[in-house]
Design a protein around this motif. Structure first.
Motif, PDB file in Angstrom:
ATOM      1  N   HIS A 184      35.073  17.078  16.672  1.00 18.21           N
ATOM      2  CA  HIS A 184      35.792  18.250  16.152  1.00 18.21           C
ATOM      3  C   HIS A 184      34.772  19.215  15.571  1.00 18.21           C
ATOM      4  O   HIS A 184      33.908  18.818  14.782  1.00 18.21           O
ATOM      5  N   GLU A 217      39.009  25.275  12.649  1.00 12.70           N
ATOM      6  CA  GLU A 217      38.551  24.413  13.731  1.00 12.70           C
ATOM      7  C   GLU A 217      38.565  25.186  15.045  1.00 12.70           C
ATOM      8  O   GLU A 217      39.465  25.999  15.296  1.00 12.70           O
ATOM      9  N   PRO A 257      43.386  22.003  18.611  1.00 10.73           N
ATOM     10  CA  PRO A 257      41.952  22.324  18.538  1.00 10.73           C
ATOM     11  C   PRO A 257      41.248  22.091  19.870  1.00 10.73           C
ATOM     12  O   PRO A 257      41.709  21.341  20.718  1.00 10.73           O
ATOM     13  N   THR A 267      38.375  20.309  21.239  1.00  9.38           N
ATOM     14  CA  THR A 267      37.443  19.222  20.912  1.00  9.38           C
ATOM     15  C   THR A 267      36.481  18.989  22.070  1.00  9.38           C
ATOM     16  O   THR A 267      36.715  19.449  23.202  1.00  9.38           O
ATOM     17  N   THR A 269      39.230  13.581  11.936  1.00  9.60           N
ATOM     18  CA  THR A 269      40.132  14.742  11.881  1.00  9.60           C
ATOM     19  C   THR A 269      40.067  15.429  10.523  1.00  9.60           C
ATOM     20  O   THR A 269      40.859  16.331  10.226  1.00  9.60           O
TER      21      THR A 269
END
Length: 296
Positions: free
Chosen positions: A198, A243, A261, A263, A292
């Protein structure tokens, strides 16, 4: 009368000679037995230790076992090179028992360690144990725990961004030079293990000025749009942790994302993050984790 005196004189002489011979034999046998016993006690243990229980020698070097005596007579003593091994598989130093015969030990063979592996089993990548190869050194493989990477802001390769000090208390920041429309900042990040990562950015926004262009490992092309906010606020200058997200340049409008998000499934090794100027004019921090959790 003459003959009678003669017989008496001869008998004692014969008896004396007989007794003398008998005493001489007994003395010789006793002395020989004492010498043999002393030598056997002195040397028998040494011979037994070297070649096992097959034979032991007396002080004169004679072998008491008929088998060993036969081997020595033939010029092939037990334990010597090319000769039979001892019953326990022993050989003279520097030799090894192979097929019942003592042969020269192979100098190229790996030495056995306490775990039963050989020196040749050790490689640059790891040590061999029961046929399995393990990797040594740092990195590689799935992550075993939580990882948090605070990316060094000024480690980026910069084009159109400059190193500045924030007027809003953020400390060091990257600021757009207000001249390079395709300005980019690219970080090369050393990822320690395989996982889903992340990516968080602390960026500047005000009103509609709230987005960057973004790529991970050079993808996608054209660049994704990364929005700090898609609602047109706040109206005052501020920094905010957001994010990474992916809005397509050609399809969809504000708040419509391909991934949110966004990732990255990264293996251990070097990977890149690129942020390009679009609307936001400053970058304060970059943070990466396999959790997370949001940055504090």
């Amino acid at each position: 009368m003459f003959l009678r005196h003669t017989s008496i004189a001869i008998i004692p002489s014969v008896l004396c000679l007989s007794l003398s011979l008998g005493c001489s034999d007994d003395t010789t046998e006793a002395e020989g037995g004492s010498e043999t016993a002393g030598d056997t006690a002195g040397d028998g243990d040494t011979v037994g230790d070297e070649v096992g229980e097959e034979s032991s020698s007396s002080g004169g070097g004679e072998t008491t076992s008929s088998d060993s005596s036969s081997s020595e007579d033939e010029g092939c003593p037990v334990g010597a090179e090319g000769c039979p091994c001892t019953p326990g598989g022993g050989c003279d130093p520097g030799l090894m028992c192979e097929g019942g015969t003592c042969t020269e030990a192979d100098p190229d063979a790996g030495e056995t360690t306490e775990e039963g592996t050989t020196e040749e089993g050790t490689t640059e990548e790891g040590t061999t144990e029961e046929g399995e190869t393990t990797t040594t050194g740092g990195g590689g493989g799935a992550c075993m725990g939580d990882e948090f990477i605070e990316v060094e802001l000024y480690s980026a390769e910069l084009d159109g961004w400059t190193e500045e000090t924030s007027m809003l208390g953020e400390g060091e920041i990257l600021a757009w030079d207000q001249q390079t429309n395709d300005a980019t900042a690219t970080w090369t990040i050393d990822i320690p293990c395989d996982d889903t990562w992340h990516i968080w950015v602390r960026g500047w926004e005000q009103g509609q000025d709230d987005s960057y262009f973004a790529q991970l490992d050079g993808e996608p092309n054209p660049d994704a749009i990364f929005e700090l906010d898609c609602t047109g606020g706040p109206q005052q200058s501020t920094y905010e942790w957001v994010e990474l997200n992916w809005r397509d340049q050609q399809n969809g409008g504000p708040c419509e994302y391909e991934q949110d998000p966004w990732t990255a499934d990264w293996d251990a090794g070097a990977h890149t993050l690129t942020l390009g100027y679009r609307e936001s004019i400053a970058i304060s921090e970059v943070w990466i984790t396999n959790t997370t959790d949001a940055p504090n």
